[in-house]
Design a protein around this motif. Structure first.
Motif, PDB file in Angstrom:
ATOM      1  N   TYR A   1      34.677  44.252  27.058  1.00 21.33           N
ATOM      2  CA  TYR A   1      34.502  44.880  25.690  1.00 21.33           C
ATOM      3  C   TYR A   1      33.369  44.327  24.857  1.00 21.33           C
ATOM      4  O   TYR A   1      32.317  45.086  24.354  1.00 21.33           O
ATOM      5  N   ILE A   2      33.800  42.885  24.617  1.00 24.69           N
ATOM      6  CA  ILE A   2      33.095  42.331  23.583  1.00 24.69           C
ATOM      7  C   ILE A   2      31.521  42.001  24.219  1.00 24.69           C
ATOM      8  O   ILE A   2      30.643  42.218  23.494  1.00 24.69           O
TER       9      ILE A   2
ATOM     10  N   LYS B   1      29.814  45.320  23.929  1.00 23.20           N
ATOM     11  CA  LYS B   1      29.368  45.606  22.385  1.00 23.20           C
ATOM     12  C   LYS B   1      28.466  44.607  21.852  1.00 23.20           C
ATOM     13  O   LYS B   1      27.299  45.395  21.104  1.00 23.20           O
TER      14      LYS B   1
ATOM     15  N   TYR C   1      25.887  50.267  17.056  1.00 23.65           N
ATOM     16  CA  TYR C   1      26.996  49.847  16.204  1.00 23.65           C
ATOM     17  C   TYR C   1      27.316  50.996  15.386  1.00 23.65           C
ATOM     18  O   TYR C   1      26.480  51.452  14.738  1.00 23.65           O
TER      19      TYR C   1
ATOM     20  N   TYR D   1      27.956  35.110  17.938  1.00 20.66           N
ATOM     21  CA  TYR D   1      28.740  34.705  19.174  1.00 20.66           C
ATOM     22  C   TYR D   1      27.983  33.244  19.902  1.00 20.66           C
ATOM     23  O   TYR D   1      28.602  32.684  20.547  1.00 20.66           O
TER      24      TYR D   1
ATOM     25  N   THR E   1      39.084  39.892  15.351  1.00 18.59           N
ATOM     26  CA  THR E   1      38.580  41.595  14.875  1.00 18.59           C
ATOM     27  C   THR E   1      38.165  42.228  16.303  1.00 18.59           C
ATOM     28  O   THR E   1      38.702  43.316  16.626  1.00 18.59           O
ATOM     29  N   ASP E   2      37.242  41.552  16.977  1.00 21.25           N
ATOM     30  CA  ASP E   2      36.847  42.274  18.123  1.00 21.25           C
ATOM     31  C   ASP E   2      37.744  42.241  19.206  1.00 21.25           C
ATOM     32  O   ASP E   2      38.050  43.309  20.186  1.00 21.25           O
ATOM     33  N   THR E   3      38.753  41.302  19.166  1.00 21.55           N
ATOM     34  CA  THR E   3      39.967  41.584  20.277  1.00 21.55           C
ATOM     35  C   THR E   3      40.822  42.740  19.817  1.00 21.55           C
ATOM     36  O   THR E   3      41.200  43.144  21.076  1.00 21.55           O
TER      37      THR E   3
ATOM     38  N   GLU F   1      39.669  45.585  18.701  1.00 20.34           N
ATOM     39  CA  GLU F   1      39.128  46.684  19.037  1.00 20.34           C
ATOM     40  C   GLU F   1      39.187  46.857  20.362  1.00 20.34           C
ATOM     41  O   GLU F   1      39.421  47.837  21.073  1.00 20.34           O
ATOM     42  N   GLY F   2      38.950  45.794  21.113  1.00 22.81           N
ATOM     43  CA  GLY F   2      39.002  45.693  22.548  1.00 22.81           C
ATOM     44  C   GLY F   2      40.196  46.098  23.225  1.00 22.81           C
ATOM     45  O   GLY F   2      40.342  46.781  24.465  1.00 22.81           O
TER      46      GLY F   2
END
Length: 347
Positions: free
Chosen positions: A119-120, A123, A130, A178, A270-272, A274-275
């Motif tokens: 997912y990340i 993205k 976005y 990242y 935060t992305d975790t 979402e995923g």
């Protein structure tokens, strides 16, 4: 990194969610709610208006259902294999980090098993679309607690409670954060323990992530203090209790260099979230494990009045498998029929 406490399923005591889900990682919800995760999984959303007389079985749409429109994102079986933006080494490092944020295994899925790294990576590869407003050029919005005068000259004063509406702001885009952050994480792991992060034992990995989290907590605490000295970094200023010494935090910030270690950690966490809870067509939430974890039925074509009042036993399904609402048959076939209701349309 996660706690062992549990949390009730979404949907209330009256929700009927069918057979008990096999996923049992309830501790995830408490650990993620620190970031506002409590509002991530809301009630079921109406996406259709025609009541359905039958219960959904959770199976994919059949040839009689649809003629579905083409729309992004691609269905899971057409998702490109392998990373699209991150390198293989970066994916290995990211998954080592995710495995400690939300641990799991094949029987009790965590972030790695749910495909959060995919997912990340997707993205980051598709950064242009976005949904979050993204500003990479100043002047940037800055929060104030009591008065706009608290904001430095050259920044746009915004009430603290409204800052979330201004999206992502910063000259360094998430792609760069990242890339630099993962490299800095390995550099810091070598500085502290002489090995790459992914090669360390779980206890050492947790120790490093606690330092990054405390860097973030210290920064948030400092931002909340107005009109007085910052005081002891171990005090609770509303952003969480910092347990790491200033010397260790300072060393981490020095090793990370251009990228803020606390900000990087917060972005990954935060992305975790979402995923884990996004629709699986985006790469995460594999086997609908995130939705089953919280007992959410996800998007359904419709809900009956009884289901709206008392809950539903429909099983979650990806939005890609949903048939279009009230589809007419192709080539001039019969239109979808409306179900008559007593008293409606009667003269």
């Amino acid at each position: 990194m996660t706690a062992d406490e549990t949390r009730p399923q979404a949907g209330g005591s009256g929700a009927r969610t069918g057979p008990a889900p096999t996923v049992t990682r309830r501790s995830v919800l408490k650990s993620l709610s620190v970031l506002g995760g409590a509002g991530l999984v809301g009630g079921a959303t109406l996406v259709g208006c025609t009541p359905d007389a039958t219960r959904s079985t959770g199976t994919a749409a059949t040839a009689d259902d649809v003629h579905q429109p083409d729309r992004p994102p691609l269905p899971p079986d057409e998702t490109p294999k392998g990373p699209r933006f991150l390198t293989d080494q970066e994916v290995r490092l990211l998954e080592a980090m995710l495995a400690r944020l939300v641990p799991g295994d094949d029987q009790d899925p965590g972030a790695v098993q749910m495909g959060v790294a995919t997912y990340i990576d997707g993205k980051l590869a598709d950064f242009a679309p976005y949904a979050e407003p993204t500003y990479t050029h100043g002047p940037y919005a800055a929060a104030y607690e009591r008065s706009p005068d608290e904001v430095e000259q050259g920044e746009v004063p915004v009430a603290e409670a409204q800052l979330y509406r201004y999206g992502y702001q910063g000259s360094r885009v998430p792609r760069d954060t990242y890339r630099l952050g993962l490299a800095a994480l390995d550099r810091y792991a070598q500085t502290r323990f002489g090995r790459f992060f992914a090669d360390l034992g779980q206890d050492r990995q947790d120790e490093i992530l606690v330092v990054l989290d405390d860097c973030n907590q210290r920064s948030e605490a400092a931002d909340q203090i107005t009109g007085e000295a910052a005081g002891d970094a171990t005090s609770d200023a509303g952003a969480g209790v910092v347990t790491t010494s200033d010397d260790v935090l300072d060393q981490a910030e020095e090793v990370f260099g251009a990228v803020d270690p606390g900000g990087f950690f917060s972005m990954v966490r935060t992305d975790t979230i979402e995923g884990m809870f996004a629709d699986p067509v985006y790469g995460g939430n594999q086997d609908l494990a995130g939705w089953r974890l919280v007992g959410w039925p996800a998007a359904q074509r419709s809900y009956s009045p009884d289901e709206m009042l008392h809950g539903t036993d429909k099983q979650p399904r990806s939005m890609h498998g949903l048939p279009v609402m009230n589809p007419d048959r192709p080539d001039g076939g019969e239109p979808a029929l409306e179900r008559p209701h007593h008293g409606v349309g009667e003269g």
